[in-house]
Write a protein that holds these residues in place. Structure first.
Motif, mmCIF file in Angstrom:
data_model
loop_
_atom_site.group_PDB
_atom_site.id
_atom_site.type_symbol
_atom_site.label_atom_id
_atom_site.label_comp_id
_atom_site.label_asym_id
_atom_site.label_seq_id
_atom_site.Cartn_x
_atom_site.Cartn_y
_atom_site.Cartn_z
ATOM 1 N N MET A 1 -1.405 -0.028 17.201
ATOM 2 C CA MET A 1 -0.353 -0.250 16.101
ATOM 3 C C MET A 1 0.816 0.456 16.459
ATOM 4 S SD MET A 1 -1.284 -1.135 12.312
ATOM 5 C CE MET A 1 -2.978 -1.424 12.035
ATOM 6 N N SER A 2 2.177 -0.003 16.135
ATOM 7 C CA SER A 2 3.518 0.603 16.467
ATOM 8 C C SER A 2 3.386 1.750 15.155
ATOM 9 C CB SER A 2 4.268 -0.201 16.008
ATOM 10 O OG SER A 2 5.483 0.323 15.641
ATOM 11 N N ASP A 3 4.028 2.919 15.388
ATOM 12 C CA ASP A 3 4.176 3.726 14.313
ATOM 13 C C ASP A 3 4.841 3.577 13.172
ATOM 14 O OD1 ASP A 3 2.720 5.735 16.103
ATOM 15 O OD2 ASP A 3 4.481 6.712 16.865
ATOM 16 N N THR A 4 6.034 2.660 13.626
ATOM 17 C CA THR A 4 6.853 2.172 12.305
ATOM 18 C C THR A 4 5.878 1.338 11.503
ATOM 19 O OG1 THR A 4 8.650 2.297 13.984
ATOM 20 C CG2 THR A 4 8.875 0.869 11.605
ATOM 21 N N LEU A 5 4.989 0.453 12.052
ATOM 22 C CA LEU A 5 4.163 -0.398 11.061
ATOM 23 C C LEU A 5 3.399 0.472 10.308
ATOM 24 C CD1 LEU A 5 3.449 -3.394 10.471
ATOM 25 C CD2 LEU A 5 1.975 -3.163 12.211
ATOM 26 N N VAL A 6 2.878 1.364 10.949
ATOM 27 C CA VAL A 6 1.785 2.303 10.157
ATOM 28 C C VAL A 6 2.662 3.088 8.982
ATOM 29 C CG1 VAL A 6 0.309 4.334 10.232
ATOM 30 C CG2 VAL A 6 0.286 2.483 12.368
ATOM 31 N N MET A 7 3.843 3.393 9.292
ATOM 32 C CA MET A 7 4.625 4.163 8.167
ATOM 33 C C MET A 7 4.905 3.219 7.137
ATOM 34 S SD MET A 7 6.725 6.712 10.515
ATOM 35 C CE MET A 7 7.674 7.427 9.220
ATOM 36 N N VAL A 8 5.407 2.030 7.577
ATOM 37 C CA VAL A 8 5.720 1.081 6.445
ATOM 38 C C VAL A 8 4.700 0.724 5.826
ATOM 39 C CG1 VAL A 8 6.534 -1.343 6.190
ATOM 40 C CG2 VAL A 8 7.756 0.376 7.933
ATOM 41 N N LEU A 9 3.436 0.262 6.409
ATOM 42 C CA LEU A 9 2.180 0.126 5.502
ATOM 43 C C LEU A 9 1.797 0.971 4.748
ATOM 44 C CD1 LEU A 9 -0.412 -1.667 5.433
ATOM 45 C CD2 LEU A 9 -1.370 -0.648 7.030
ATOM 46 N N THR A 10 1.825 2.341 4.892
ATOM 47 C CA THR A 10 1.460 3.665 4.307
ATOM 48 C C THR A 10 2.570 3.746 2.913
ATOM 49 O OG1 THR A 10 0.679 4.699 6.239
ATOM 50 C CG2 THR A 10 1.267 6.068 4.179
ATOM 51 N N ALA A 11 3.938 3.569 3.225
ATOM 52 C CA ALA A 11 4.855 3.622 2.329
ATOM 53 C C ALA A 11 4.557 2.255 1.293
ATOM 54 C CB ALA A 11 6.285 3.569 2.875
ATOM 55 N N VAL A 12 4.169 1.234 1.820
ATOM 56 C CA VAL A 12 3.941 -0.024 0.595
ATOM 57 C C VAL A 12 2.791 0.410 -0.226
ATOM 58 C CG1 VAL A 12 3.223 -2.305 0.573
ATOM 59 C CG2 VAL A 12 4.991 -1.608 1.966
ATOM 60 N N ILE A 13 1.692 0.697 0.622
ATOM 61 C CA ILE A 13 0.559 1.160 -0.403
ATOM 62 C C ILE A 13 0.636 2.139 -1.230
ATOM 63 C CG2 ILE A 13 -2.023 2.050 -0.023
ATOM 64 C CD1 ILE A 13 -2.228 0.577 2.683
ATOM 65 N N ALA A 14 1.409 3.414 -0.779
ATOM 66 C CA ALA A 14 1.782 4.377 -1.535
ATOM 67 C C ALA A 14 2.441 4.099 -2.815
ATOM 68 C CB ALA A 14 2.580 5.626 -0.829
ATOM 69 N N LEU A 15 3.478 3.270 -2.790
ATOM 70 C CA LEU A 15 4.449 2.750 -3.605
ATOM 71 C C LEU A 15 3.664 1.770 -4.655
ATOM 72 C CD1 LEU A 15 7.837 2.550 -2.125
ATOM 73 C CD2 LEU A 15 7.137 4.199 -3.475
ATOM 74 N N GLY A 16 2.926 0.962 -4.102
ATOM 75 C CA GLY A 16 2.054 0.128 -4.834
ATOM 76 C C GLY A 16 1.070 0.829 -5.638
ATOM 77 N N THR A 17 0.139 1.838 -5.093
ATOM 78 C CA THR A 17 -0.464 2.174 -5.989
ATOM 79 C C THR A 17 -0.063 3.067 -7.074
ATOM 80 O OG1 THR A 17 -2.016 2.418 -3.961
ATOM 81 C CG2 THR A 17 -2.537 3.978 -5.655
ATOM 82 N N LEU A 18 1.025 3.839 -6.821
ATOM 83 C CA LEU A 18 1.715 4.854 -7.646
ATOM 84 C C LEU A 18 2.251 3.944 -8.983
ATOM 85 C CD1 LEU A 18 2.998 7.276 -8.703
ATOM 86 C CD2 LEU A 18 5.080 6.634 -7.289
ATOM 87 N N GLY A 19 2.969 2.595 -8.551
ATOM 88 C CA GLY A 19 3.224 1.622 -9.676
ATOM 89 C C GLY A 19 2.207 1.062 -10.620
ATOM 90 N N TRP A 20 1.114 0.708 -9.712
ATOM 91 C CA TRP A 20 0.149 0.035 -10.574
ATOM 92 C C TRP A 20 -0.696 1.176 -11.166
ATOM 93 C CZ3 TRP A 20 -1.678 -4.709 -11.067
ATOM 94 C CH2 TRP A 20 -3.121 -4.817 -11.538
ATOM 95 N N SER A 21 -0.671 2.631 -10.992
ATOM 96 C CA SER A 21 -1.377 3.501 -11.780
ATOM 97 C C SER A 21 -0.419 4.030 -12.934
ATOM 98 C CB SER A 21 -1.596 4.654 -10.980
ATOM 99 O OG SER A 21 -2.075 4.761 -9.809
ATOM 100 N N VAL A 22 0.899 3.902 -12.779
ATOM 101 C CA VAL A 22 1.422 4.179 -13.976
ATOM 102 C C VAL A 22 1.581 3.195 -14.808
ATOM 103 C CG1 VAL A 22 4.160 4.702 -14.621
ATOM 104 C CG2 VAL A 22 2.984 6.043 -12.641
ATOM 105 N N TRP A 23 1.870 2.031 -14.400
ATOM 106 C CA TRP A 23 1.768 0.894 -15.265
ATOM 107 C C TRP A 23 0.646 0.689 -15.903
ATOM 108 C CZ3 TRP A 23 -0.757 -3.942 -15.498
ATOM 109 C CH2 TRP A 23 -0.075 -4.897 -16.287
ATOM 110 N N GLY A 24 -0.712 0.860 -15.144
ATOM 111 C CA GLY A 24 -1.870 0.647 -15.881
ATOM 112 C C GLY A 24 -2.044 1.786 -16.902
ATOM 113 N N ILE A 25 -1.737 3.016 -16.640
ATOM 114 C CA ILE A 25 -1.745 4.105 -17.910
ATOM 115 C C ILE A 25 -1.034 3.503 -19.006
ATOM 116 C CG2 ILE A 25 -1.286 6.446 -18.524
ATOM 117 C CD1 ILE A 25 -2.147 6.958 -15.450
#
Length: 120
Positions: A1-25
């Protein structure tokens, strides 16, 4: 995988998990969802945190230690579970089928299997 794709995927998962966590609480603490809906939020946060634990080291590419970053997400997952436990008696039991809980549980299972393969 391209380094850029890995970084974008990581950022999407990180932001999505953060948003889902805060919204869930917030949603569990301030509203009265069904018990199954609240459990769906917690299982989703746990799945996102586990998935982030798998892809975060690859996304950071050795530049930073991923543990402190992942620890923040783990604390949010525990916080979401604590809020669920605190609100459990006040939550209404839902009637009927709950596909979101089944889907989220299957996603968690898939993430844990993926993590098992990634570790070995």
């Amino acid at each position: 995988m391209s380094d850029t794709l890995v970084m974008v995927l990581t950022a999407v998962i990180a932001l999505g998990t953060l948003g889902w966590s805060v919204w869930g609480i917030w949603h569990i603490a301030r509203h009265t969802p069904t018990r199954q809906g609240a459990v769906t939020h917690v299982v989703g946060v746990i799945a996102g945190t586990a998935l982030l634990g798998v892809v975060l080291p690859a996304g950071l590419m050795g530049l930073l230690d991923p543990f402190p970053i992942w620890l923040v997400y783990a604390v949010l997952a525990v916080g979401t579970a604590i809020v669920l436990g605190w609100r459990w008696p006040a939550l209404e039991p839902g009637q009927g089928k709950h596909p979101s809980l089944v889907i989220t549980s299957c996603i968690l299972l898939a993430v844990l299997v993926l993590a098992g393969f990634a570790v070995t």
